[in-house]
Design a protein around this motif. Structure first.
Motif, PDB file in Angstrom:
ATOM      1  N   SER A 156       0.895   8.871  -5.773  1.00  0.00           N
ATOM      2  CA  SER A 156      -0.405   8.255  -5.499  1.00  0.00           C
ATOM      3  C   SER A 156      -0.265   6.756  -5.292  1.00  0.00           C
ATOM      4  N   LEU A 157       0.586   6.113  -6.095  1.00  0.00           N
ATOM      5  CA  LEU A 157       0.826   4.680  -5.942  1.00  0.00           C
ATOM      6  C   LEU A 157       1.454   4.373  -4.589  1.00  0.00           C
ATOM      7  N   PHE A 158       2.431   5.174  -4.192  1.00  0.00           N
ATOM      8  CA  PHE A 158       3.066   4.996  -2.882  1.00  0.00           C
ATOM      9  C   PHE A 158       2.052   5.145  -1.757  1.00  0.00           C
ATOM     10  N   SER A 159       1.218   6.181  -1.835  1.00  0.00           N
ATOM     11  CA  SER A 159       0.223   6.426  -0.785  1.00  0.00           C
ATOM     12  C   SER A 159      -0.779   5.283  -0.707  1.00  0.00           C
ATOM     13  N   PHE A 160      -1.224   4.791  -1.854  1.00  0.00           N
ATOM     14  CA  PHE A 160      -2.225   3.725  -1.893  1.00  0.00           C
ATOM     15  C   PHE A 160      -1.685   2.438  -1.278  1.00  0.00           C
ATOM     16  N   ILE A 161      -0.467   2.054  -1.655  1.00  0.00           N
ATOM     17  CA  ILE A 161       0.119   0.827  -1.112  1.00  0.00           C
ATOM     18  C   ILE A 161       0.420   0.989   0.375  1.00  0.00           C
ATOM     19  N   LEU A 162       0.930   2.150   0.765  1.00  0.00           N
ATOM     20  CA  LEU A 162       1.282   2.376   2.165  1.00  0.00           C
ATOM     21  C   LEU A 162       0.052   2.290   3.066  1.00  0.00           C
ATOM     22  N   LEU A 163      -1.032   2.947   2.672  1.00  0.00           N
ATOM     23  CA  LEU A 163      -2.237   2.935   3.503  1.00  0.00           C
ATOM     24  C   LEU A 163      -2.861   1.546   3.567  1.00  0.00           C
ATOM     25  N   ASN A 164      -2.799   0.794   2.466  1.00  0.00           N
ATOM     26  CA  ASN A 164      -3.316  -0.573   2.500  1.00  0.00           C
ATOM     27  C   ASN A 164      -2.443  -1.485   3.360  1.00  0.00           C
ATOM     28  N   ASN A 165      -1.134  -1.253   3.343  1.00  0.00           N
ATOM     29  CA  ASN A 165      -0.253  -2.018   4.233  1.00  0.00           C
ATOM     30  C   ASN A 165      -0.575  -1.727   5.694  1.00  0.00           C
ATOM     31  N   PHE A 166      -0.820  -0.457   5.996  1.00  0.00           N
ATOM     32  CA  PHE A 166      -1.154  -0.083   7.369  1.00  0.00           C
ATOM     33  C   PHE A 166      -2.498  -0.668   7.795  1.00  0.00           C
ATOM     34  N   MET A 167      -3.454  -0.715   6.868  1.00  0.00           N
ATOM     35  CA  MET A 167      -4.757  -1.284   7.201  1.00  0.00           C
ATOM     36  C   MET A 167      -4.629  -2.755   7.568  1.00  0.00           C
ATOM     37  N   GLY A 168      -3.712  -3.452   6.935  1.00  0.00           N
ATOM     38  CA  GLY A 168      -3.507  -4.862   7.239  1.00  0.00           C
ATOM     39  C   GLY A 168      -2.914  -5.110   8.604  1.00  0.00           C
ATOM     40  N   MET A 169      -2.403  -4.057   9.278  1.00  0.00           N
ATOM     41  CA  MET A 169      -1.831  -4.217  10.605  1.00  0.00           C
ATOM     42  C   MET A 169      -2.898  -4.238  11.693  1.00  0.00           C
ATOM     43  N   PHE A 170      -4.109  -3.816  11.380  1.00  0.00           N
ATOM     44  CA  PHE A 170      -5.175  -3.836  12.375  1.00  0.00           C
ATOM     45  C   PHE A 170      -5.731  -5.257  12.512  1.00  0.00           C
ATOM     46  N   PRO A 171      -6.120  -5.657  13.726  1.00  0.00           N
ATOM     47  CA  PRO A 171      -6.671  -7.015  13.911  1.00  0.00           C
ATOM     48  C   PRO A 171      -7.976  -7.199  13.136  1.00  0.00           C
ATOM     49  N   TYR A 172      -8.131  -8.395  12.568  1.00  0.00           N
ATOM     50  CA  TYR A 172      -9.355  -8.823  11.886  1.00  0.00           C
ATOM     51  C   TYR A 172      -9.664  -8.004  10.635  1.00  0.00           C
TER      52      TYR A 172
END
Length: 223
Positions: free
Chosen positions: A74-90
């Motif tokens: 769960s920790l891996f999934s949470f950090i991974l998805l938040n990292n991916f969200m930061g790749m979107f503009p704005y």
């Protein structure tokens, strides 16, 4: 309006509020409701990733309690998805903040330490002196091992946030030079930005994996 380069990482950039922290739950908007009901290719890929992580963490965690890998997955999934969200503009990169990363690392480390001291204090204290240490060096080794144990949550938090900030800053610096370049240099800039974006996607996966694996290794020391 952004006043400097680091305003991208300021949670109060928009309307002087902390609404940017909502990016941590925006990941659920990208998961359709049918994902949870009908097996799809995305669902099968994610289950395959979870099973692979379960086998990996089960080897690292020496405990035989069932479901002990669930929190790490769960920790891996949470950090991974938040990292991916930061790749979107704005979209605000939450994992680039020490507030976010320390909120993940510090409770984990504290729970491991409290559990180890309450249930297996002798084993925890034995870790402070590596096997084969000369008696004259034992006091120094105890100090060094104690300090290295105390700074573990800080190193986890700084590693994740620094890696996320570094890539985003580099892409921002290169992107700001775009209006002043010629057509040929602009094409090279676009190619380099695409390569950097791919590198950042890889860093997002690697850093979430490293954070989780190190947390798992720290938990295995208290058993």
């Amino acid at each position: 309006m952004m006043t400097n380069l680091f305003s991208t990482f300021d949670p109060t950039t928009m309307f002087n509020t902390s609404m940017n922290w909502l990016s941590t739950i925006m990941i659920f908007m990208f998961l359709p409701s049918m994902y949870w009901l009908i097996p799809s290719r995305l669902n099968m890929i994610w289950i395959k990733i979870i099973l692979t992580l379960h086998k990996e963490f089960k080897i690292l965690i020496s405990s035989s309690i069932k479901g002990n890998t669930l929190i790490m997955i769960s920790l891996f999934s949470f950090i991974l998805l938040n990292n991916f969200m930061g790749m979107f503009p704005y979209i605000f990169t939450s994992t680039s903040h020490m507030t976010f990363t320390l909120s993940l690392a510090l409770p984990l480390w504290l729970s491991f330490m409290i559990y180890g001291l309450m249930n297996n204090m002798t084993h925890m204290l034995a870790h402070l002196v590596p096997q084969g240490t000369p008696p004259i060096l034992m006091p120094f080794m105890v100090c060094i091992e104690t300090i290295s144990n105390i700074i573990r949550p800080g190193t986890l938090a700084i590693r994740l946030s620094a890696n996320m900030i570094a890539g985003h800053l580099l892409m921002t610096l290169l992107g700001n030079t775009g209006p002043y370049l010629s057509i040929l240099m602009m094409n090279l800039l676009i190619i380099s930005q695409i390569l950097l974006l791919i590198l950042e996607l890889a860093v997002s996966i690697i850093q979430s994996y490293v954070f989780t694996v190190l947390s798992t290794l720290y938990s295995s020391e208290v058993n």
